[in-house]
Design an enzyme around this catalytic site. Structure first.
Site, short mmCIF file in Angstrom:
data_model
loop_
_atom_site.label_atom_id
_atom_site.label_comp_id
_atom_site.label_asym_id
_atom_site.label_seq_id
_atom_site.Cartn_x
_atom_site.Cartn_y
_atom_site.Cartn_z
N ASP A 43 9.60 25.65 3.71
CA ASP A 43 8.62 26.68 3.38
C ASP A 43 8.59 27.73 4.48
O ASP A 43 8.88 27.44 5.65
CB ASP A 43 7.23 26.08 3.22
CG ASP A 43 7.12 25.20 1.97
OD1 ASP A 43 7.84 25.49 1.00
OD2 ASP A 43 6.33 24.25 1.98
N ASP A 85 -1.46 23.89 1.82
CA ASP A 85 -1.11 24.30 3.18
C ASP A 85 -1.95 25.50 3.59
O ASP A 85 -2.80 25.98 2.84
CB ASP A 85 0.38 24.59 3.31
CG ASP A 85 0.86 25.72 2.40
OD1 ASP A 85 0.11 26.70 2.22
OD2 ASP A 85 1.99 25.64 1.88
N ARG A 178 3.11 18.14 2.48
CA ARG A 178 1.83 18.72 2.04
C ARG A 178 1.03 17.71 1.22
O ARG A 178 -0.20 17.64 1.33
CB ARG A 178 2.07 19.97 1.22
CG ARG A 178 2.47 21.19 2.03
CD ARG A 178 2.70 22.39 1.14
NE ARG A 178 3.91 22.26 0.36
CZ ARG A 178 4.11 22.84 -0.83
NH1 ARG A 178 3.14 23.55 -1.39
NH2 ARG A 178 5.25 22.70 -1.46
#
Length: 293
Positions: A43, A85, A178
Site C-alpha cells: 500500500d 488504516d 490491516r
C-alpha cells in the site's frame, strides 16, 4: 545497462508515499528496460521490501509472490476507519484503551498464531465478480466477504505506547495486516486501525539486502544488489541437466530423470544458470517455463 543485459531480481526498499507501480516506473527509467514487474503490492502508506523482477526474470513473479512475508506494524487502539488504516475515514472512536493491560494485548496477539480464518478488508485488491474490492468500496458498495484461511507463523509484541501497539508478523502470502489490526481491536473491545506498516522480508529475502529507490539509476548499485534468476528461486529444489537433456527441455519435451527427485516444482539448471521451471511427476520432468533462448 542495455535492455539485453538485464535478467535478474532486485530487492528495493520502498518508501512511504509512492505506489508499488510508481516504483516499477522508476525502475524502468533507471535500469533502461520496460520489462520490470513486482511480486507483491505494498500500500502507498507502507514501506519496505519490494522484489522487482527485471527482463526475463519477470516470468518468475508467480513463483516468488506466494512466499511467506515478514512485517513490522503499528496498530492504534480506539479508532476504526473504513480502510482499516490511517488513510481511511474515521468510523468510530472508543474510550477505555488507556487502561488496557499489556498482558491482555500479548494474549490477544497470541490467539492469531496458526491457521486462522481472516476476513479481507473492504478496501483491498481482492476481486469479487471480476472487480477489485477497493473500486466497489469507493462507490459506497459493501460486499459481505467470506473469511479466507491464512497462516500466521509468528507474531511478537515489540512495544506498547498506548494507544499504539507495535508488533511483528511472519505470515503466509495473502494475509492482510490491516485485518490483524482490526481483529486485535475487536478482541480488546476498543477497535483499532493500522497506522504503520513495513515489510521486512519476502521468503529468504530480507530488507537489509534492499537498495533505495534513488539507486535504481545507479547501474553499479543495481548490479551489486541483483539476484540471479537461479538464486531467486532458491526455495525450489534444483535439478541440474546436461546438454542433451537441455535441448529436449528447450523444445518443451518431457524428460525422464529419476524417481529420487521429489514431485513438485523444480528449478532446472544448466551451466550454472536457470534454464527452466519444471514440474516433477514420478521421475518425469515436465517443462513449464523455459528461460533458455
Amino acid at each position: 545497462m542495455t535492455p539485453g543485459d538485464v535478467d535478474f531480481v532486485v530487492p528495493v526498499d520502498k518508501p512511504e508515499g509512492p505506489t508499488s507501480h510508481d516504483i516499477v516506473a522508476m525502475a524502468r527509467r533507471g535500469i533502461g528496460t520496460r520489462r520490470v514487474g513486482h511480486t507483491g503490492t505494498l500500500d502507498p502508506f507502507a514501506s519496505g521490501l519490494l522484489l522487482l523482477c527485471v527482463g526475463r526474470a519477470t516470468r518468475l513473479a508467480e513463483y516468488l509472490s506466494g512466499m511467506d512475508k515478514g512485517y513490522e506494524a503499528v496498530a492504534t487502539l480506539g479508532v476504526t476507519t473504513d480502510t482499516l488504516d490511517r488513510d481511511g475515514e474515521i468510523l468510530e472512536e472508543t474510550e477505555g484503551w488507556a487502561d488496557c493491560a499489556p498482558e491482555r494485548i500479548v494474549e490477544a496477539l497470541k490467539a492469531f498464531v496458526g491457521e486462522i480464518q481472516q476476513v479481507p478488508p473492504q478496501f483491498s485488491a481482492k476481486k469479487v465478480d471480476g472487480e477489485a474490492m477497493h473500486r466497489r468500496a469507493r462507490r459506497g458498495e459493501h460486499v459481505t466477504l467470506p473469511p479466507v484461511a491464512v497462516t500466521i507463523r509468528e507474531i511478537e509484541l515489540l512495544h506498547i505506547d498506548l494507544p499504539d501497539v507495535r508488533f511483528s508478523v511472519r505470515c503466509s502470502s495473502g494475509t492482510y495486516i490491516r485485518s490483524i489490526a482490526r481483529d486485535l481491536g475487536e478482541t480488546l473491545g476498543f477497535g483499532a486501525h493500522l497506522t504503520a506498516l513495513r515489510r521486512t522480508s519476502v521468503g529468504p529475502f530480507g530488507i537489509d539486502s534492499a537498495i533505495e529507490v534513488d539507486s535504481l539509476s545507479d547501474s553499479v548499485r543495481v548490479r551489486e544488489a541483483a539476484v540471479s534468476p537461479l538464486d531467486a528461486v532458491g526455495h525450489l529444489p534444483v535439478v541440474d541437466i546436461d546438454s542433451e537433456i537441455a535441448t529436449r527441455v528447450m523444445h518443451g519435451q518431457k524428460v525422464r530423470l529419476t524417481d529420487e527427485i521429489r514431485d513438485g516444482l523444480v528449478a532446472v539448471a544448466h551451466d550454472g544458470a536457470l534454464y527452466a521451471i519444471g514440474q516433477m511427476d514420478e521421475g518425469v520432468l515436465k517443462p513449464r517455463k523455459v528461460f533458455a533462448s
